[in-house]
Scaffold this active site. Sequence first.
Site, mmCIF file in Angstrom:
data_model
loop_
_atom_site.group_PDB
_atom_site.id
_atom_site.type_symbol
_atom_site.label_atom_id
_atom_site.label_comp_id
_atom_site.label_asym_id
_atom_site.label_seq_id
_atom_site.Cartn_x
_atom_site.Cartn_y
_atom_site.Cartn_z
ATOM 1 N N HIS A 1 -10.916 -3.704 10.462
ATOM 2 C CA HIS A 1 -11.682 -3.648 9.216
ATOM 3 C C HIS A 1 -12.898 -2.746 9.305
ATOM 4 C CE1 HIS A 1 -9.112 -6.963 7.994
ATOM 5 N NE2 HIS A 1 -9.565 -6.816 6.765
ATOM 6 N N GLU B 1 0.806 -1.222 0.000
ATOM 7 C CA GLU B 1 0.000 0.000 0.000
ATOM 8 C C GLU B 1 0.835 1.266 0.000
ATOM 9 O OE1 GLU B 1 -0.471 -2.706 1.725
ATOM 10 O OE2 GLU B 1 -2.431 -3.414 1.070
#
Lengths: 329, 347
Positions: free
Chosen positions: B150, B81
């Site tokens: 999450h 990322e």
Amino acid sequence: MPQLSDIPPQDRRRLWETMLLIRRFEEHIVDVYGQQEMQSPVHLYIGQEAVAAGVCLHLRPEDYLFSTHRSHGHCLAKGADVFSLYAEFYGRAAGCCRGKGGSMHPCAPEVGILGTTAIVGGGIPLATGAALASKLLGQGRVAVTLFGDGASEEGAFHESLNFAALKALPVVFVCENNFYATASPIHQRQPHDDIFRHAAGYGIPAAQVDGNDAAAVYFAAREAVQRARRGGGPSLIEARTYRWKGHVGPSCDWENGCRPKQELEQWMDRCPLERFTQRLLQSGDLTEQDIRGTLERTDVMLARELERAKHSPPPASSEVWRHVFHETK
Amino acid sequence: MPWTKIFSNQAEFDLALGGQGLRALSFREALVEAQRFLLQDDPRVLLMGEGVDDPGAIFGSTAGLAQSFGKDRVMDVPLAENGMTGVAIGAALAGLRPIFIHMRNDFLPMCMDQLINHAAKWSYMTGGRVNVPLVVRSIVGRGWGSAAQHSQALHGLFLHVPGLKIVAPATPYDAKGLLIAASRDGNPVMFFEHRWTFDYVGYVPAEAYQVPLDQGVRRRQGSDATVVAIGWMVNEALKAAAALEAEGVSLEIIDPRTLLPLDMPLILESVAKTGRLVIADTACHTGGTGAEIACRVAEWSPGALKAPVVRVDFPDAPTPASTALEKTYYPDAEAIAQAVHRTLREG
Ligand SMILES: Cc1ncc(C[n+]2csc(CCOP(=O)(O)OP(=O)(O)O)c2C)c(N)n1
Ligand SMILES: [Mg+2]
């Protein structure tokens, strides 16, 4: 090439039983998931059992294991308690994280599982750090991290290999190359799929093994764990395997076009559990009767623990605010 | 005005607006339409992200785009990322207009170095000579035991970083118009979406349009209290308003749409009228967007408030996995209504 006979008989049996336990543990989840009471995103390990079983057989309870979102099989192989895992997946107070972690974050410090991250690649430096602690504290513990092919793309993987090699840390990096990260095939993300090759640049010994062959994993892991234990530094094992279910949840994913059905079927023909069962039948380590008996005992135990977990109470709402910080006594 | 309204499904939309011959799209479809337009209209635009081209298509929000524009412009990327964010920034410096997409907010912390030390600083460090036309889309997850890694909503973190714009659409209309505006803006824009808005339906014109990055919108006129609601909380605020109306309490709802720049004139105007302010956010309590809004109201209109500000947001705790605990963790319309009652009692 080592033979089955190079594995001590009790280890052969344990390898098989561990794989069976993982397989049935996951299949019980598949069976109940549709009830919608286990409200946790489950990343099932079916098809990859030989890796966890073959690696963890060499570990002592005090050795460390850092896992991923696909954690169930790893935790079982390391000796985590079935009930406290199921209870955690059900979000119950008796779960291994008091219902706060769920399926992606189990912990079992009593068997060296200090917590589990679902940030891809996150566990790799953590295992490296645990190995550093073991070395500096002179504990002789080995740290193992299991992670996917996708995680090998993260900077943290490469940074950890470098540091572990630099400090000759007692850590074993085990990459489960199942050729996919969610629905993205490895050739769309990496220039080649030989993940073990990354080790060479850091001077780390590496092995690429058939991750659906429990014996092959067992031998590679034995060498790596022994090396770590005697102060010989890190190793990288690439175990090539395949997941049978979709990335997350109890169903398959080829129906949605995530991957070719034929590819899945080819891998299912190479079922790690079935293959090892056949070998042990041939070698006389197992009989059909053993298989039936063990399967039945395992299923009875799993069904009992699952029911118990499901019917155990949820956490009190005050738990929302607890444990944000460590509670000192 | 039809574009300020949101409906939980097509049937509700048809009942309210269908007769006017207006077109309804879901939030998800509005995002697809905006990106399709951008890709068609500007060859410099490309989408990058893990899984942008797969069958799941980022919860459907990039559906069909890889098929139409090819994998060079709708590009799956390795799981890396921070590095890939740097690649996107470099490409932006050198003439492309990337839209980088994360399925969860929680993967943004991986990219903090490139976003904060690089993207946010580049225009300034180069004395305005080189800019970063980058959009970073990321979705806030919620429910089904998504748990601590999450389901974070991290827009507030980025408020503290000069050089980034922050967008949080609540309606399909705004999703489309703000995304087009963000891509055209020429600055790094953090574009925050909430997973639960994806199925919501609203009026979306077929043609391309932009929603300016500094204008909030009044979702509902009212006189007793102002609720500034962010992202998903706009829906909860609308529900609360309906319930309060039955009790004779009239709620005004402001949706800032962009958190930076923040449309303070709109908020101040409303607070001047109602004298009561509730701020509803989909993020943790301390140091967030609500704190900034409350502080600006205190700084700029200290006399306007008849009662203390009340914030409705998440506890200062990570998200628990257990469904039982999620119920406690997430505030809803009821919590907003209670907050409104508090401001009415206390002032
Ligand atoms: C840093 C980060 N990026 C993205 C994700 C979303 N995600 C969860 S699992 C996964 C794929 C991981 O693939 P791999 O490492 O090969 O493990 P596997 O699922 O195959 O076991 C992705 C992209 C994540 N959890 N963390
Ligand atoms: Mg994988």
